[in-house]
Every structure is written in C-alpha cells, then in structure tokens.
Design an enzyme around this catalytic site. Sequence first.
Site, PDB file in Angstrom:
ATOM      1  N   ASP A 552     -24.887  26.298  10.834  1.00  0.00           N
ATOM      2  CA  ASP A 552     -24.587  26.758  12.185  1.00  0.00           C
ATOM      3  C   ASP A 552     -23.444  25.932  12.771  1.00  0.00           C
ATOM      4  O   ASP A 552     -23.445  24.700  12.652  1.00  0.00           O
ATOM      5  CB  ASP A 552     -25.851  26.612  13.038  1.00  0.00           C
ATOM      6  CG  ASP A 552     -25.655  27.081  14.459  1.00  0.00           C
ATOM      7  OD1 ASP A 552     -25.457  28.289  14.650  1.00  0.00           O
ATOM      8  OD2 ASP A 552     -25.692  26.237  15.374  1.00  0.00           O
ATOM      9  N   GLU A 581     -20.477  28.775   9.820  1.00  0.00           N
ATOM     10  CA  GLU A 581     -19.608  29.300  10.877  1.00  0.00           C
ATOM     11  C   GLU A 581     -18.428  28.349  11.052  1.00  0.00           C
ATOM     12  O   GLU A 581     -18.629  27.200  11.468  1.00  0.00           O
ATOM     13  CB  GLU A 581     -20.380  29.393  12.188  1.00  0.00           C
ATOM     14  CG  GLU A 581     -21.497  30.420  12.194  1.00  0.00           C
ATOM     15  CD  GLU A 581     -22.226  30.440  13.517  1.00  0.00           C
ATOM     16  OE1 GLU A 581     -22.237  31.480  14.186  1.00  0.00           O
ATOM     17  OE2 GLU A 581     -22.793  29.397  13.905  1.00  0.00           O
TER      18      GLU A 581
END
Length: 863
Positions: A552, A581
């Site tokens: 994340d 990400e």
Amino acid sequence: MNKKYSFKEFTLVYFILLILIFPLLKKSIFASEKVQVNFHYKRFNEDYSDWNLWVWEEGKSGTTKYFEKSDEYGKISTIEFIKEKDVTYLGFLLKKGDWVDKDINKDRNISLTEKKIDVYLLQGDENIYSKVGDVDLRPAIKSAELSALNEVSFKLTNPISLLNEEDIKKIRVTDHLGKEFKVQKILVENKEKVLDGTIKLEKNLDIKNQYFLDIWGNKKSKIVINGVFSDKNFEKKYSYSGDDLGVVFTKENSKFLLWAPTAQKVTLNIYEDGSGDNLIKSLSLEERENGVWGLIVNENLENKYYTYTITVREEPREIVDIYAKGVGINGDRGMILDLEKTNPIDWKSHKKPIFINPTDAIVYEVHIRDFSIDESSGIKNKGKFLGMVEQGTKNKERESTGLDYLKELGVTHVQILPFFDFASIDETKIDAPHFNWGYDPKNYNVPEGSYSTNPYDGRVRVKELKEMIKGLHENGIRVIMDVVYNHTAVSHNSYFNLTVPNYFYRMDGENFSNASACGNETASERVMVRKYIVDSVIYWAKEYKVDGFRFDLMGIHDIETMNEIKRELNKIDPTIIIYGEPWAAGNSPLASSKRALKENTYILNNVGVFNDDIRDGIKGSVFDSKDTGFATGKNGMEERVKFGIVGAVKHPQVKYTKPWANSPSQSVNYVSAHDNLTLWDKISSSKAGSSLENRLRMNKLSQGIISTSQGVMFIHAGEEILRSKPLGNNKFDENSYKSDEKINSIKWQQKGYIKDMNEYYKGLITFRKNNPGLRMNSQEKVEKNIIFKDNIPKNVIAYTIKADKDTNQEKDLFIIHNGRDEKVKLTLPNGEWEVYVNGEKAGIEVLERVKNKINVEKISTYI
C-alpha cells in the site's frame, strides 16, 4: 363576468398575502449578511513571497486569497463575503504557493459572530489573536532538534549576530536537571544575521535524557530527539542485526529481546489472559549493546500473554511488543505461542501451486468479509478466514460461489486486502455488523482476530489463517498479502512510537509528516525501520507460506528497502511476487528520487507497480466520476492505452510517455480496484445517458484490453459480475472503506443475472492462459513481437503479436480494440484467421474464420 372587490375585501386579501409572504421575504432579506475578515500575518524574516491564504466558508469549497496590503505588523488580506444564516465559521490555512508548504499544518477557523473581524496570525504560532497587543513578538526559538549525538540544529524567529560575544555566551544547552553542556562551535552561514544553524557540543549527549536550548535567556525550548536517528554515528552505535527480536519460545524457556535505545527502564509483564486484571508477575529486562534489552525466563510460558512497560524520559508506558506473533483480544497484549501447534495437518509438506513468471499471474483482489458475508454466498463461515476455503457452496440459483467459483474463473492468485491485526474493528463484538478495509495497522505480525472464529484465543486466528492459505494452495490458487507498512493507525500512541518515540516515523519537528494522509508515515530509510519491515515480510513468507505482497502506498517507502525485501524473498522462494502503489497520498520529506515512485520503477529490483496509465486511459480519471476514456468514448486515448498494452516498456511505435518499466512483469494492469468507483459504477456514472447494451460493451472492452496487455493481469473482485456500490440517485460509494456490508459485499445472486459477462471474463482468462504471447517477460521480446497497425480509424487500436519460439507462441495473434460507437472494417494481415474473441463471446473455441477484411462490432475487442 368580472367581480369587483370592495376596499375592505381588497385590504383583507392584501394582509393575508403579506402574512404568507413575509416569512419568505424575511428569510431572503435577513438570512444573509455581509461579513469582512481582515487577516494580519507576520513572518519574522519578513519574506512573504508566494505566501497566501486558503479559505472556505463552512460547508463550502475553498479558494485562494492573496495578501494585498501591508502595515507595521505585516501583510493584510481582506476578505468580504455574504454570510448565509447557517454558516458559523470561516476556515483557513496559510500556504506557500500551490501547496509547496504550510505555516501551520492544521485547519483553523474563525467564528463569524461579528460583521467585521480582525485576525492576527504569527508565523509558526497556531493561536489566533484578535488584537495586535496579544501577540508575543519577543524573540523565540522556532525549533531545536538533536541532529547528531553531539549536534543541535536550531531555527529562530529573530536573528542574532554571532559577531557579538554576548550573543554567543547566551546560547546554552542543558538537560532536564539543569546540567549544562559545553559548546564547541556554532556552524552558520551568515554570522551577521543568524536565523538557523547547528551547535556542535564537546561531548555526545545521552539520547535517554531530555535536553533544552536557551538563547535569549527568556524561554527554554525542548530539543526534539529526531534527526539524530538518521545520523551515521547513531546507526553504528544502535543498530541490531540479529533475527531474534521478539520472543523465542521453547518449553524450557522463553527469550525476550526488545530494541529500545531511548528507554531508561524496561519491564516484562506476564498475564494469564489477553485482557482483564490477571497479572502473574513483572520482571526487569537488562540493557545490552546496540539499544537492545533482553531477558530469559526459565519456565514454560506457552499460551501466556505479555506486554512491556517502557520508561522513556521518566514516563512509563505499557505496550505490545512490535514483534509479537500472537495477541489476545483486540491486540492489546502479546501472546507466547508454540507456532508448531498452530500448523494444520500436512502444513509443512503441502505444495504451493506451480508458478514461474510474474506475467503468468491473474490476480483477483478480494476482501475476506466481502467475499462471504452476503446471504447469497451460501457460505457458513461468513466473513472468516475459513469462509474463503469452503467448498461446494452455491447461491440460490445453485451456481457455484466462493472457492469453487474462483477455480472456475481461472485466477492464479488472490490478493487479499489487509489481514494482519488492524485497529478499527472491536473484536469483542464479533457478531455485530462492522466493516473496514483494514488499512489501519495495529500489530503487523499477527492475523486479524475478527476474521477468526475465536479472537480471544490467540492460537485460533493463526491456525485458521494457515488453514485458509493451505486450502487455497490445494485448489491451485496462490495468496498475495496486502501490506500497509507505510503508516500506522495512530501516531503518538502507536506501539512503534511508544517503543522509541519519533524513531519509526518521518517527522517535521514535533509533528508527524503525513504522506499517507492517515496522520503519519514510516521512515523506511532508517536502519531499524527497514529491518522491521524486511523481518516482518520474511516472517509472513516463511511462517504462513504467503506467495506475494502488495504494498500500500509504496511510493512512501525508499527504493533500497523495497530492493532488499525482494533480495531476501528471492532466497526463500524466487516465485514470490512483489508490487505496490507507486505513489503517496501527500508530500514527504524524503526526496522523490529515493522513493519507490512510478518514475523510479526502472531501478526497482523486479518489483512491480500498478499501471494507472492504462487504468485511466481505458475508463477516464479515477478522480473525476464523469471523465471517460478509450472504452467509454473519449477521443485521443490510443497512445496511452498502447503504452499499457506493451507493459510500460520501450516500444518504437508507442509515443505516450517515457517508459518506466524494465520488463512488462513490472506493470500490473488493471481497470478497477477496491479504491475509487467499481468499473461498472464508473461506466454508469460517466455514461449515464448511454444504453445498457453500450455500457455492457464498455465493460467487456475494458477487460478485453487488460486481458491482452503485457504484464500482470489484475481484476477487482466482482468486476466480472458488474459489482456496484450504489448510494441512490445515480451516485455510488467510491471510498467504502468503512461502509456497511450492504454496500461492500459481493452479491453472488448477480452471477446468474449477468451470466454472459461472467462467461466473457472466464473466456478471456482461458484465452490468455493458452497464449504465452500475451505474457512475454522481457522488453526485447515485446519490441520484437508486437507490431501496431498504422492508418486505421481514430479510437481503434490494432496490432499483431507474432508467433515466436522464444515466447512459445505458436500462432500469430491479431488483436483489435474498437472504442468507437460504430462498426469498423479493417484489413487483416495475409492468410486465414480464426476468431476467438468478439464483442459477445471469448474463449478458446473458434467463433468464425475470416480472411482479407473483418467487420468489427462497435465498442468491442476482437482476437
């Protein structure tokens, strides 16, 4: 016949109308009033260039206002507006330029109790003053920070002159007992007008103590212990490289090791249970080298619970061991486990599904509770680890759900939203409706209790998670763990920060920097933070046999940490895949050149990133629900989509942007994920006026592009059955992280309603698996084998993937994506061609044979 009214009748009607209309007139006339707010702003260095205000009325959007006047105090910005009756305050922020910097990093507001208001603001001071006389303009220390073991960096509000011996004599560094530390020299750039600099001391300071800086003799300023943590001398003295932090359990004894270099005292507390008043005893740990505290307890402590009480600068605080591998209810106490006893039958001998190249992955992103909680799932262990691996489950239409459905669909991996212990769910209310995505970490090395059948017993969550992973493996599906090492659920009171204050986070003085937009961001570039993340990932890979990790907000982490993670995982199993990400949610003090951002993918060691270029190229920006893309009718998106088709690597026929991937394996191609609108909701929102037929075609075309692009194929769970999160009035929930199950659950009954879409996705997956030319693993192969067709209509993409022994592709592929709302006729390459995918069907059965030319239906993919 016209009736004539008498004067009395006319007067009566007039007054009745006046009575009826007056409240409306009153509301119109008196509900709003003109308000003037004068902002007076003073900066000590009198440099106001690019500083401005961001202001907003209660309930309204903000706007930029500039300082246009000056007086003896500083700059002035006058804001006049018509205040509506229900508006009670004016909010504001002081910012530099277009959010380059903020003076005070918090929203402030002014109560609108008068028509004319004067506000006095002072640089670095969060107070709001109503009179200039209330502002303390005496010289002050803006910040003081221990930047090395023998250095204090400072910033001042008012300049001093170090040519003046009296000024030098006034500079004092003392500890909490008043002991003074001798200054060796002062390092500054301009000796005549000093606003910041570094004080070098004759001796190193003890980081366990609190220190103060005083310059004018009028007010001590606390020296923040922060910058020193990045100092090489600190790292050399306090870094620990052992693999035994936490608890090492045997039946004969348990060894406890904790890294806490700023602690003055550490006590081990042993409890009978995971909560309640049942302390058995407390024992002191001994301080060792490298900031480590340790203790061996020579007795069998199996299944006992424990905490540490750490005293830092005279303040004791009870914490859970950040290396704990088991916890009690709500993760408030660690648990001492014999991990061997948590293993399912044949756990060590069971085999993972065969997997070789990252580009072979077909990833299905799912949330454990979403997957099974709906009644239509037919799953008994709803919302649990075990619910993920129940077999034989069906919806009311007797169609497969759950695990059996995943096998039918043909995915190779499930990426599961966070299943470590997170903070937002109260595990004591396990049967109550509750929901969270889980991006609020509490205990990183422990499974989430609410997904187990008994969160009170720390053994159960561990065993049931292993049973879930084993069950998925035995059914041919690997497991990717969604991990959130970039921030913690809370800041000051997180177990990280209570263990070593300020160490685990990037700080701005005493404030937490916030690139996560969740209140803090971890400092992965620091040795012991990096070690913690690497140790944790290794633990999940070894103890739980996790097959991959999705990071994340990976753009917050530093590149070196991500590369080290990959190196260490390769030693365990080189088929473990890593991606994340490649962005952050806000500014970070760590230079962008050092972070795992998309533009730095080429220096990541086989670490993949989500390809937002193809995502937004297909359906439009995720930040604008009305924006469209190639599949939804927007012009000029061909090059952007082609960039995704080649896996973001260099290709001579793609001119969209600078390639950022070394290999297509670094490009995770997707059109929707848990964040933002689902694909169907995005199409419904941006193309509300289109027919149902066209919107269904857009959904198929979107996935047709993803399925035929080089890289890792990624599907958001339920996308293939038109998953939706409606709020009513053609509005949809685009951030359902804590919305209820009615919004978030997968509605398995939909599978029967739109069987055609479900079968189309299955067919695309099957075709991809049967054609290795769609899964090339190098830039050289992509450049050699993909040839885009020129001179074709706008909003159409067509290309050949050549048969090649190096890729094991036996036949040429000719792929067409038609984004136009009309048929197009294209000339085919020479020879007879077999059609396997069109706008209605997809798979490995020949739908028709064509040669010379082909009519491609509107809004469709043809292979």
